[in-house]
Design an enzyme around this catalytic site. Structure first.
Site, mmCIF file in Angstrom:
data_model
loop_
_atom_site.group_PDB
_atom_site.id
_atom_site.type_symbol
_atom_site.label_atom_id
_atom_site.label_comp_id
_atom_site.label_asym_id
_atom_site.label_seq_id
_atom_site.Cartn_x
_atom_site.Cartn_y
_atom_site.Cartn_z
ATOM 1 N N LYS A 23 0.819 -1.215 0.000
ATOM 2 C CA LYS A 23 0.000 0.000 0.000
ATOM 3 C C LYS A 23 0.853 1.265 0.000
ATOM 4 O O LYS A 23 0.407 2.320 -0.422
ATOM 5 C CB LYS A 23 -0.969 -0.024 1.176
ATOM 6 C CG LYS A 23 -2.005 -1.137 1.029
ATOM 7 C CD LYS A 23 -2.990 -1.180 2.172
ATOM 8 C CE LYS A 23 -4.085 -2.199 1.926
ATOM 9 N NZ LYS A 23 -3.607 -3.591 2.097
HETATM 10 C C1 LIG Z 1 -4.298 -4.660 1.519
HETATM 11 C C2 LIG Z 1 -3.514 -5.924 1.357
HETATM 12 C C3 LIG Z 1 -3.897 -6.936 0.457
HETATM 13 C C4 LIG Z 1 -5.191 -6.852 -0.351
HETATM 14 O O1 LIG Z 1 -5.144 -5.854 -1.324
HETATM 15 P P1 LIG Z 1 -6.506 -5.415 -2.093
HETATM 16 O O2 LIG Z 1 -6.100 -4.259 -2.916
HETATM 17 O O3 LIG Z 1 -7.468 -5.056 -1.004
HETATM 18 O O4 LIG Z 1 -6.964 -6.586 -2.866
HETATM 19 C C5 LIG Z 1 -3.074 -8.029 0.303
HETATM 20 N N1 LIG Z 1 -1.944 -8.166 1.029
HETATM 21 C C6 LIG Z 1 -1.528 -7.224 1.916
HETATM 22 C C7 LIG Z 1 -0.292 -7.444 2.690
HETATM 23 C C8 LIG Z 1 -2.297 -6.063 2.112
HETATM 24 O O5 LIG Z 1 -1.896 -5.141 2.996
#
Ligand SMILES: *Cc1c(COP(=O)(O)O)cnc(C)c1O
Length: 462
Positions: free
Chosen positions: A108
């Site tokens: 993210k």
């Molecule tokens: C947020 C997250 C996901 C999922 O991502 P999406 O965009 O919601 O599908 C997967 N792995 C990690 C480590 C995350 O922080």
């Protein structure tokens, strides 16, 4: 470039207005009015340079080329690996794309480091201030806080469920020393936190008075920023003109995998998009049955994917409905009341079957994969990444090139990694003293009036 709502009843907005709006006023999500064509580029160019080139057609002339380049350079200078998103080979035709070298150790950061800087740039130019309010079950909160902590024009309040997130996740939020950032431990669940945030947004007077804004995963700029590494990964592999490369994506809210779909739509040399889920498998069941049916969330070893309503799917659904917002709004409304959504065999055959594959990994399969990847390749992977690796193995042929997105650093989920391998991965140097830093947080009851009083006291407009 203009942006339109997936529900067809909101005004079209420019990129910068879309960035600040988050959700459209008709409840829909913003998508570009046309999909620009984007060319693959130089594999030797820095990630920030590629990012600026890939994003520019989506942003249009609202942000000058030079300014966009500088914002990207600044955002990606915060990553510990100079490549930002390096590839690691994992046997024949298999790679990991490491997206966890940012400040908070999860993918993210790739989007939120840039989105924070975009916010600051646009707000400074307009002389405006906003209050970002969000709820987190773990990774989003810390990545969002790190992204905006140096924004002069943003105040931020993040709600998290008291006692229900890991110590590392909590400390990544509560130890940030920035006067504009506030964390609130709510005496309730993640859903309670989300309901409080929704209630504040639905209170039009409150929303306007404090200029509320959101950085959750339905924000268009986040989805857009994530398209970059799909392009650069293919370029790093020199696979721009070869048979297409498939991606396996551990999925929760369908944000990351939707970014892959957008990259593919705008010209990246992508084959299949493999959707990995844990026991919360609404998407995998959809790929099997052509029907989306809601179920209760169950806790797993990959908590950032413990989601049952994949909000970003609405953006793909809008395409599947040939961009008819009324039909899309109808389908979503029926899903909310009946808990089920079906698409026609024709839609499934046109949009889903040629592109998407799905696999569900249980917690025991996740642990097995972590152990096996460590045994065979000497690499520690986190449980989310392991779901992606399991899905790549289940869904791809041996001669298909597959890149699995490694979405978190193993040290962020050290308990599961230790359970699988006996080894406890260490936090990188910049977080080594995380467990001894002083924390700052406010405890509040699960009560809208109390939370609103708190937000009003720290809001950007006070
Ligand atoms: C947020 C997250 C996901 C999922 O991502 P999406 O965009 O919601 O599908 C997967 N792995 C990690 C480590 C995350 O922080």
């Amino acid at each position: 470039m203009k942006y339109v709502s997936t529900r067809g009843q909101a005004p079209a907005l420019s990129f910068c207005d879309t960035l600040l709006a988050g959700l459209a006023v008709d409840g829909g999500l913003y998508v570009p009015s046309v999909w620009p064509r984007i060319a693959h580029g130089d594999s030797a160019a820095p990630f920030a340079t590629r990012a600026a080139a890939i994003l520019a057609p989506y942003i249009g002339d609202e942000i000058e080329t030079k300014t966009l380049g500088a914002l990207c350079t600044d955002a990606y200078a915060s990553f510990r690996d100079p490549l930002v998103a390096p590839l690691r080979e994992l046997g024949e035709n298999r790679w990991l794309l490491e997206l966890f070298h940012g400040p908070t150790l999860a993918f993210k950061d790739v989007a939120l480091q840039l989105v924070g800087r975009l916010f600051d740039h646009v707000l400074t130019a307009r002389g405006e201030r906003i209050t970002v309010v969000g709820a987190t079950s773990g990774d989003t909160g810390s990545a969002a806080i790190d992204g905006v902590k140096s924004c002069r024009n943003v105040s931020m309040v993040i709600l998290y469920p008291q006692g229900r997130i890991s110590e590392v996740q909590r400390r990544q939020m509560t130890t940030v020393d920035a006067a504009n950032v506030h964390t609130v431990a709510v005496d309730g669940t993640f859903d309670d936190c989300q309901d409080l945030v929704k209630a504040m947004f639905n209170d039009a007077k409150f929303r306007e008075a404090h200029r509320l804004s959101a950085v959750n995963s339905i924000n268009w700029a986040r989805v857009l920023a994530q398209t970059v590494y799909y392009f650069t990964a293919i370029e790093q592999l020199h696979r721009v003109d070869s048979p297409p490369v498939s991606f396996s994506v551990p999925t929760g809210n369908f944000g990351n995998v939707l970014s892959g779909w957008i990259a593919r739509r705008s010209g990246a040399n992508i084959g299949h998009l493999i959707v990995g889920s844990n026991a919360n498998d609404i998407l995998t069941r959809f790929f099997e049955t052509q029907r989306m049916t809601a179920a209760d969330v169950v806790p797993t070893l990959s908590p950032s994917m413990d989601i049952q309503v994949s909000s970003n799917f609405e953006r793909l659904l809008f395409e599947m409905n040939h961009r008819d917002g009324t039909v899309t709004a109808d389908q979503i409304a029926r899903f909310r009341t009946s808990g089920a959504l079906a698409v026609t065999p024709a839609q499934f055959g046109e949009w889903i079957r040629p592109v998407f594959r799905g696999h569900r990994a249980t917690d025991s399969e996740t642990l097995e994969v972590i152990a096996r990847i460590h045994r065979e390749h000497g690499v520690l992977i986190d449980p989310h990444t392991a779901v992606g690796v399991a899905a790549a193995e289940a869904c791809a042929t041996d001669d298909e090139a597959v890149i699995t997105l490694a979405t978190a650093h193993p040290a962020k989920f050290a308990d599961a990694v230790q359970q699988a391998t006996g080894i406890r991965p260490e936090l990188p140097a910049h977080l080594a003293d995380l467990l001894t830093r002083p924390e700052r947080t406010t405890q509040l009851p699960n009560d809208l009036a109390a939370v609103q009083r708190f937000v009003a006291n720290v809001s950007a407009t006070r």
